[in-house]
Scaffold this motif. Structure first.
Motif, mmCIF file in Angstrom:
data_model
loop_
_atom_site.group_PDB
_atom_site.id
_atom_site.type_symbol
_atom_site.label_atom_id
_atom_site.label_comp_id
_atom_site.label_asym_id
_atom_site.label_seq_id
_atom_site.Cartn_x
_atom_site.Cartn_y
_atom_site.Cartn_z
ATOM 1 N N ASN A 194 0.805 -1.154 -0.123
ATOM 2 C CA ASN A 194 -0.062 -0.029 0.147
ATOM 3 C C ASN A 194 1.097 1.056 0.205
ATOM 4 O OD1 ASN A 194 -2.471 -1.337 -0.093
ATOM 5 N ND2 ASN A 194 -2.655 -1.297 2.046
ATOM 6 N N CYS A 195 2.165 1.387 0.337
ATOM 7 C CA CYS A 195 2.978 2.361 0.344
ATOM 8 C C CYS A 195 3.609 2.427 -1.084
ATOM 9 C CB CYS A 195 4.179 2.016 1.317
ATOM 10 S SG CYS A 195 3.454 2.236 3.120
ATOM 11 N N ALA A 196 3.528 1.602 -2.107
ATOM 12 C CA ALA A 196 4.214 1.793 -3.284
ATOM 13 C C ALA A 196 3.173 2.295 -4.210
ATOM 14 C CB ALA A 196 4.748 0.493 -3.648
ATOM 15 N N SER A 197 3.767 2.743 -5.667
ATOM 16 C CA SER A 197 3.044 3.225 -6.514
ATOM 17 C C SER A 197 1.874 2.095 -6.894
ATOM 18 C CB SER A 197 3.677 3.410 -7.702
ATOM 19 O OG SER A 197 4.682 4.538 -7.761
ATOM 20 N N SER A 198 2.156 1.058 -6.674
ATOM 21 C CA SER A 198 1.048 -0.269 -7.227
ATOM 22 C C SER A 198 1.721 -1.705 -6.538
ATOM 23 C CB SER A 198 0.827 -0.243 -8.597
ATOM 24 O OG SER A 198 0.124 -1.389 -8.949
ATOM 25 N N VAL A 212 -3.272 -1.302 -13.434
ATOM 26 C CA VAL A 212 -2.093 -1.135 -12.558
ATOM 27 C C VAL A 212 -1.186 -0.206 -13.074
ATOM 28 C CG1 VAL A 212 -2.504 -3.581 -11.334
ATOM 29 C CG2 VAL A 212 -1.035 -3.019 -13.399
ATOM 30 N N THR A 213 -1.059 -0.185 -14.365
ATOM 31 C CA THR A 213 -0.338 0.886 -15.051
ATOM 32 C C THR A 213 -0.923 2.238 -14.780
ATOM 33 O OG1 THR A 213 0.145 -0.622 -17.028
ATOM 34 C CG2 THR A 213 0.564 1.583 -17.423
ATOM 35 N N GLU A 214 -2.124 2.617 -14.898
ATOM 36 C CA GLU A 214 -2.891 3.790 -14.723
ATOM 37 C C GLU A 214 -2.769 4.163 -13.324
ATOM 38 O OE1 GLU A 214 -6.667 3.378 -16.085
ATOM 39 O OE2 GLU A 214 -5.854 3.901 -18.406
ATOM 40 N N LYS A 215 -3.198 3.058 -12.268
ATOM 41 C CA LYS A 215 -2.785 3.261 -10.661
ATOM 42 C C LYS A 215 -1.511 3.983 -10.271
ATOM 43 C CE LYS A 215 -3.038 0.789 -6.285
ATOM 44 N NZ LYS A 215 -3.619 1.606 -5.554
ATOM 45 N N ALA A 216 -0.462 3.089 -11.122
ATOM 46 C CA ALA A 216 1.129 3.659 -10.605
ATOM 47 C C ALA A 216 1.386 5.075 -11.210
ATOM 48 C CB ALA A 216 2.047 2.566 -11.373
#
Length: 271
Positions: A194-198, A212-216
């Protein structure tokens, strides 16, 4: 060959060099380990064990075979990994040591659900259990895990007309916590992810990859950002009394890795 010859115990012979050995024992011992899972039956994993004791300056050597005997005894009782304190107390007694230490390294599997398609698959995490026990009764348990995550560079996103570079990072954490509590591997992994970009996943369909690409992209983070966010999560966790965090971002556009490290204790540590 004469079979009635008395065998001398060379290990118990005296040594005159005056050097107390801090750790001596066995390592890379392959053992099956029972790991408690959150809301599920225990998972049996293949582990490599390192078991050691202190050796007083006046003894020539320790008894290596006794380490294997103890590991085998606890394995037969299906307690290897479950009762690390008890195992170390046994080591202290049988080897007459002041301090004993054991570390198990193993691959632990968690079922991951893809964010959109909901496809499920198993993902393996490199984990470790470490216990240190002193003859005076002091005991410390350290839980360790390496969590792969995605990071997306905030600078790249800011300056680029098209996209931003992202990469996989490995967040290695070790924690020690109050014995009255249990911190599950599943929860520790979730905190870090939860602390990362994804998070990363073993199985992604097209709709999952888009997600996941858009989340990051919407959650860019330097390696420093990830470190600080994990630190704050561990600081506010009431059960954690010591932690160590090592993050390596395996850069996709550089021929080097970005790296950050932090170690903190909520209690006084011995020098």
């Amino acid at each position: 060959m004469k079979m009635n010859k008395k065998l001398r115990d060379i290990q118990n012979m005296s040594d005159v060099r005056g050097v107390e050995i801090q750790k001596v024992g066995v390592k890379d011992v392959e053992v099956p380990l029972s790991v408690q899972r959150k809301n599920a039956a225990n998972q049996t994993v293949s582990a490599k064990a390192r078991l050691s004791v202190t050796l007083p300056h006046n003894f020539k050597g320790t008894h290596m075979s006794r380490f294997i005997e103890i590991l085998s005894e606890w394995e037969d009782r299906n307690l290897l990994g479950i009762d690390i304190r008890g195992c170390l107390i046994d080591v202290i007694k049988k080897l007459e040591a002041k301090k004993a230490e054991v570390k198990f390294e193993f691959k632990y599997f968690i079922e991951k659900t893809a964010p959109v398609s909901k496809k499920q698959s198993l993902m393996g995490y490199d984990c470790s259990f470490k216990g240190v026990y002193k003859k005076n009764g002091d005991y410390k348990f350290i839980l360790g895990v390496k969590v792969p995550v995605t990071t997306l560079c905030p600078c790249s996103k800011e300056i680029s007309d098209y996209g931003a570079h992202n990469q996989r990072a490995i967040v290695s954490v070790n924690i020690s916590y109050d014995e009255q509590h249990i911190i599950w591997l599943e929860d520790l992994i979730e905190i870090v992810e939860n602390c990362a970009s994804s998070p990363v996943y073993p199985l992604l369909k097209r709709e999952d990859e888009k997600f996941v690409t858009e989340k990051a992209y919407e959650n860019p983070k330097f390696v420093e950002d990830v470190l600080r966010d994990v630190v704050l999560e561990f600081r506010k966790h009431s059960a954690i009394n010591w932690f160590e965090i090592d993050i390596e971002s395996i850069e996709s556009i550089h021929n080097h890795s970005a790296w950050a490290y932090q170690k903190e204790s909520k209690v006084c540590e011995e020098n």
